[in-house]
Design a protein around this motif. Structure first.
Motif, PDB file in Angstrom:
ATOM      1  N   ILE A   1      11.384  22.193   9.796  1.00 30.60           N
ATOM      2  CA  ILE A   1      10.265  22.809   9.085  1.00 30.60           C
ATOM      3  C   ILE A   1      10.444  22.644   7.578  1.00 30.60           C
ATOM      4  O   ILE A   1       9.474  22.455   6.834  1.00 30.60           O
ATOM      5  CB  ILE A   1      10.143  24.294   9.473  1.00 30.60           C
ATOM      6  CG1 ILE A   1       9.600  24.428  10.898  1.00 30.60           C
ATOM      7  CG2 ILE A   1       9.239  25.047   8.498  1.00 30.60           C
ATOM      8  CD1 ILE A   1       9.667  25.827  11.455  1.00 30.60           C
ATOM      9  N   GLU A   2      11.697  22.692   7.109  1.00 28.29           N
ATOM     10  CA  GLU A   2      11.966  22.552   5.682  1.00 28.29           C
ATOM     11  C   GLU A   2      12.119  21.096   5.256  1.00 28.29           C
ATOM     12  O   GLU A   2      12.448  20.810   4.100  1.00 28.29           O
ATOM     13  CB  GLU A   2      13.217  23.360   5.320  1.00 28.29           C
ATOM     14  CG  GLU A   2      12.949  24.864   5.399  1.00 28.29           C
ATOM     15  CD  GLU A   2      14.196  25.711   5.265  1.00 28.29           C
ATOM     16  OE1 GLU A   2      15.315  25.167   5.437  1.00 28.29           O
ATOM     17  OE2 GLU A   2      14.064  26.917   4.989  1.00 28.29           O
ATOM     18  N   GLY A   3      11.869  20.168   6.188  1.00 29.72           N
ATOM     19  CA  GLY A   3      11.793  18.760   5.831  1.00 29.72           C
ATOM     20  C   GLY A   3      13.088  17.981   5.915  1.00 29.72           C
ATOM     21  O   GLY A   3      13.149  16.840   5.460  1.00 29.72           O
ATOM     22  N   PHE A   4      14.130  18.552   6.519  1.00 26.10           N
ATOM     23  CA  PHE A   4      15.397  17.841   6.642  1.00 26.10           C
ATOM     24  C   PHE A   4      15.419  16.971   7.903  1.00 26.10           C
ATOM     25  O   PHE A   4      14.946  17.397   8.956  1.00 26.10           O
ATOM     26  CB  PHE A   4      16.571  18.823   6.666  1.00 26.10           C
ATOM     27  CG  PHE A   4      16.814  19.523   5.359  1.00 26.10           C
ATOM     28  CD1 PHE A   4      17.416  18.854   4.306  1.00 26.10           C
ATOM     29  CD2 PHE A   4      16.423  20.835   5.171  1.00 26.10           C
ATOM     30  CE1 PHE A   4      17.635  19.485   3.103  1.00 26.10           C
ATOM     31  CE2 PHE A   4      16.629  21.481   3.964  1.00 26.10           C
ATOM     32  CZ  PHE A   4      17.240  20.805   2.927  1.00 26.10           C
ATOM     33  N   PRO A   5      15.990  15.770   7.822  1.00 28.19           N
ATOM     34  CA  PRO A   5      16.067  14.876   8.990  1.00 28.19           C
ATOM     35  C   PRO A   5      17.197  15.298   9.933  1.00 28.19           C
ATOM     36  O   PRO A   5      18.262  14.671   9.988  1.00 28.19           O
ATOM     37  CB  PRO A   5      16.335  13.511   8.357  1.00 28.19           C
ATOM     38  CG  PRO A   5      17.072  13.827   7.099  1.00 28.19           C
ATOM     39  CD  PRO A   5      16.496  15.119   6.592  1.00 28.19           C
ATOM     40  N   ALA A   6      16.959  16.342  10.688  1.00 29.06           N
ATOM     41  CA  ALA A   6      18.001  16.950  11.518  1.00 29.06           C
ATOM     42  C   ALA A   6      17.868  16.510  12.976  1.00 29.06           C
ATOM     43  O   ALA A   6      16.823  16.054  13.420  1.00 29.06           O
ATOM     44  CB  ALA A   6      17.917  18.469  11.418  1.00 29.06           C
ATOM     45  N   PHE A   7      18.965  16.682  13.712  1.00 25.29           N
ATOM     46  CA  PHE A   7      18.988  16.329  15.126  1.00 25.29           C
ATOM     47  C   PHE A   7      20.145  17.077  15.781  1.00 25.29           C
ATOM     48  O   PHE A   7      20.987  17.691  15.102  1.00 25.29           O
ATOM     49  CB  PHE A   7      19.161  14.812  15.313  1.00 25.29           C
ATOM     50  CG  PHE A   7      20.335  14.233  14.573  1.00 25.29           C
ATOM     51  CD1 PHE A   7      21.569  14.092  15.178  1.00 25.29           C
ATOM     52  CD2 PHE A   7      20.202  13.853  13.240  1.00 25.29           C
ATOM     53  CE1 PHE A   7      22.654  13.575  14.491  1.00 25.29           C
ATOM     54  CE2 PHE A   7      21.286  13.326  12.540  1.00 25.29           C
ATOM     55  CZ  PHE A   7      22.511  13.191  13.165  1.00 25.29           C
ATOM     56  N   ILE A   8      20.192  17.048  17.105  1.00 23.05           N
ATOM     57  CA  ILE A   8      21.257  17.705  17.870  1.00 23.05           C
ATOM     58  C   ILE A   8      22.038  16.662  18.647  1.00 23.05           C
ATOM     59  O   ILE A   8      21.446  15.763  19.243  1.00 23.05           O
ATOM     60  CB  ILE A   8      20.675  18.751  18.852  1.00 23.05           C
ATOM     61  CG1 ILE A   8      20.032  19.905  18.094  1.00 23.05           C
ATOM     62  CG2 ILE A   8      21.762  19.295  19.785  1.00 23.05           C
ATOM     63  CD1 ILE A   8      19.350  20.922  18.999  1.00 23.05           C
ATOM     64  N   ILE A   9      23.360  16.801  18.649  1.00 19.46           N
ATOM     65  CA  ILE A   9      24.195  16.001  19.538  1.00 19.46           C
ATOM     66  C   ILE A   9      24.990  16.952  20.426  1.00 19.46           C
ATOM     67  O   ILE A   9      25.343  18.052  20.014  1.00 19.46           O
ATOM     68  CB  ILE A   9      25.138  15.053  18.772  1.00 19.46           C
ATOM     69  CG1 ILE A   9      26.147  15.843  17.928  1.00 19.46           C
ATOM     70  CG2 ILE A   9      24.356  14.079  17.906  1.00 19.46           C
ATOM     71  CD1 ILE A   9      27.237  14.961  17.342  1.00 19.46           C
ATOM     72  N   SER A  10      25.228  16.544  21.658  1.00 19.60           N
ATOM     73  CA  SER A  10      26.027  17.332  22.591  1.00 19.60           C
ATOM     74  C   SER A  10      27.429  16.747  22.634  1.00 19.60           C
ATOM     75  O   SER A  10      27.612  15.559  22.903  1.00 19.60           O
ATOM     76  CB  SER A  10      25.394  17.305  23.981  1.00 19.60           C
ATOM     77  OG  SER A  10      26.171  18.050  24.899  1.00 19.60           O
ATOM     78  N   ASP A  11      28.427  17.592  22.338  1.00 16.81           N
ATOM     79  CA  ASP A  11      29.795  17.090  22.229  1.00 16.81           C
ATOM     80  C   ASP A  11      30.780  18.172  22.642  1.00 16.81           C
ATOM     81  O   ASP A  11      30.804  19.256  22.050  1.00 16.81           O
ATOM     82  CB  ASP A  11      30.052  16.634  20.780  1.00 16.81           C
ATOM     83  CG  ASP A  11      31.469  16.096  20.585  1.00 16.81           C
ATOM     84  OD1 ASP A  11      31.976  15.406  21.486  1.00 16.81           O
ATOM     85  OD2 ASP A  11      32.060  16.365  19.527  1.00 16.81           O
ATOM     86  N   ASP A  12      31.578  17.893  23.668  1.00 14.27           N
ATOM     87  CA  ASP A  12      32.677  18.760  24.070  1.00 14.27           C
ATOM     88  C   ASP A  12      32.212  20.193  24.343  1.00 14.27           C
ATOM     89  O   ASP A  12      32.869  21.156  23.966  1.00 14.27           O
ATOM     90  CB  ASP A  12      33.772  18.742  22.995  1.00 14.27           C
ATOM     91  CG  ASP A  12      35.098  19.311  23.507  1.00 14.27           C
ATOM     92  OD1 ASP A  12      35.346  19.245  24.725  1.00 14.27           O
ATOM     93  OD2 ASP A  12      35.890  19.820  22.678  1.00 14.27           O
ATOM     94  N   GLY A  13      31.052  20.311  25.017  1.00 11.63           N
ATOM     95  CA  GLY A  13      30.564  21.629  25.392  1.00 11.63           C
ATOM     96  C   GLY A  13      29.790  22.347  24.309  1.00 11.63           C
ATOM     97  O   GLY A  13      29.372  23.496  24.513  1.00 11.63           O
ATOM     98  N   TYR A  14      29.584  21.718  23.165  1.00  9.95           N
ATOM     99  CA  TYR A  14      28.848  22.326  22.063  1.00  9.95           C
ATOM    100  C   TYR A  14      27.600  21.512  21.744  1.00  9.95           C
ATOM    101  O   TYR A  14      27.580  20.285  21.904  1.00  9.95           O
ATOM    102  CB  TYR A  14      29.713  22.404  20.801  1.00  9.95           C
ATOM    103  CG  TYR A  14      30.778  23.470  20.852  1.00  9.95           C
ATOM    104  CD1 TYR A  14      30.533  24.765  20.399  1.00  9.95           C
ATOM    105  CD2 TYR A  14      32.038  23.182  21.360  1.00  9.95           C
ATOM    106  CE1 TYR A  14      31.517  25.745  20.446  1.00  9.95           C
ATOM    107  CE2 TYR A  14      33.035  24.157  21.414  1.00  9.95           C
ATOM    108  CZ  TYR A  14      32.762  25.432  20.958  1.00  9.95           C
ATOM    109  OH  TYR A  14      33.733  26.386  21.010  1.00  9.95           O
TER     110      TYR A  14
END
Length: 293
Positions: A247-260
Motif C-alpha cells: 500500500i505504501e508503494g514498496f516492492p515487497a514479497f513473501i518467501i517461505s523458508d525453514d518454517g517461516y
C-alpha cells in the motif's frame, strides 16, 4: 480472435472477503460478475486473461505483476463499494491512477453503460496510491459496481445482473474499437526512488518502472541483497505486513523458508542500493535488516 487482450481482475478473494453485508461478500459478487463479463468479451473475439478466476487470495502487487506478464492491453478490476453506514450511499464509480488519456475514456464508457443499466453514476476518481492502478503497465480502471451495503444497489445488481455484465463489456469494447494503436501504455504510474538496477524476483526481466531497464537479478547464480521486515510462523501475519508495504508503494514479497514466512523488499546487486532502500523503509518506521543470498 482479436490481438487485443483484456486482463480482468475479480476484487479480493480467498481469505480476503472484501466488504460484507448481511452474509454477502464482495469477493463472491466480483468473481461471478468478472466471469460473466469475460464470457461476453470472448464471444466478441477478445482475448481475456483472468487475474483471479477462483476463490483464492493474491496480493494486489501479485495481481498487477501477473497482468503485466500476460501482455494485456487493458486492465479492469471489478469491485463493490461500501460505506460507513448501511444504505448511506448508492451508485457506481470508477477509479483511475490519473484521470486522462485512455484511462479516462475507458472509465467514462463503463460508467455510462452502467448508468444505463440502472445505477447512479458517481463519476471518475483519481486514486494514485492503489497498487493495481499504480503498478499495472497498461491503461487500468477499477470499477466499483454499486455499494454492497446498499439495499437499492443490491437489488439492481441481482435483478439486472446480465445487463450489468453486458454494460461493463460494452464499455470495454467501445474503448477497444475506438483505438487503432496502443497509446497511453505503459499506462499508470511509477514508483519514485526505486534504484535503476531493481527487478522484482517474482517476475524476472520485468522492470518496475516504465522505461527502466531490468537488472540481471534473474541470472542463475547471482547473489542479491534484500531487505527483510519480518519473519512469521503465521502466514496471516506475514500477509498483513506485506499488504502494508505494498500500500505504501514498496516492492515487497513473501518467501517461505525453514518454517517461516519472510517478508522482504527488493533484490539488489549492489549493497549501496540495498542500503538506500533500507533507509526509506526505516523512515516509514519498519524494523529492517539486510540479507544476502
Amino acid at each position: 480472435m482479436s490481438d487485443i487482450t483484456i486482463a480482468l481482475d475479480a476484487g479480493h478473494g480467498g481469505s480476503d472477503p472484501g466488504a460484507t453485508y448481511n452474509g454477502r461478500a464482495e469477493k463472491d459478487d466480483t468473481l461471478r460478475l468478472t466471469r460473466a463479463v469475460g464470457k461476453i468479451l470472448e464471444m466478441n473475439g477478445i482475448n481475456v486473461y483472468y487475474v483471479r478466476d477462483n476463490d483464492e487470495y493474491e496480493t494486489p502487487f501479485k495481481k498487477a505483476t501477473d497482468a503485466n506478464n500476460s501482455g494485456a492491453d487493458y486492465f479492469i478490476s471489478i469491485h463493490r463499494n461500501s460505506s460507513e453506514k448501511n444504505n448511506q450511499y448508492s451508485g457506481i464509480e470508477s477509479l483511475v491512477y490519473k484521470d486522462s488519456g485512455i484511462r479516462h475514456t475507458l472509465a467514462k464508457n463503463i460508467n455510462k453503460e452502467l448508468a444505463d443499466a440502472g445505477f447512479e453514476d458517481l463519476g471518475i476518481t483519481e486514486r494514485p496510491n492503489l497498487v493495481v492502478l499504480k503498478r499495472t503497465q497498461m491503461p487500468a480502471v477499477l470499477v466499483e459496481v454499486g455499494f454492497i451495503n446498499s439495499d437499492t444497489d443490491n437489488k439492481i445488481f441481482d435483478e439486472n445482473f446480465n445487463e450489468i455484465a453486458r454494460a461493463i463489456a460494452d464499455g470495454i469494447l467501445e474503448t477497444v474499437y475506438s483505438q487503432t494503436t496502443k497509446t497511453d501504455a505503459p499506462g499508470t504510474g511509477s514508483s519514485p526512488d526505486i534504484p535503476a538496477n531493481y527487478s522484482m524476483p517474482a517476475s524476472p526481466g520485468i522492470s518496475e518502472n516504465p522505461g527502466m531497464p531490468a537488472c540481471r537479478c534473474d541470472e542463475e547464480g547471482t547473489k542479491l541483497y534484500r531487505i527483510q521486515t519480518g519473519a512469521y510462523r503465521n502466514k496471516e501475519n506475514a500477509d498483513r505486513m506485506l499488504d502494508s508495504l505494498l500500500i505504501e508503494g514498496f516492492p515487497a514479497f513473501i518467501i517461505s523458508d525453514d518454517g517461516y514466512y519472510k517478508v522482504q523488499v527488493g533484490a539488489f546487486l549492489y549493497l549501496t542500493n540495498a542500503i538506500k532502500m533500507e533507509q526509506r523503509l526505516r523512515r516509514f518506521r519498519y524494523n529492517t535488516y539486510i540479507v544476502y543470498d
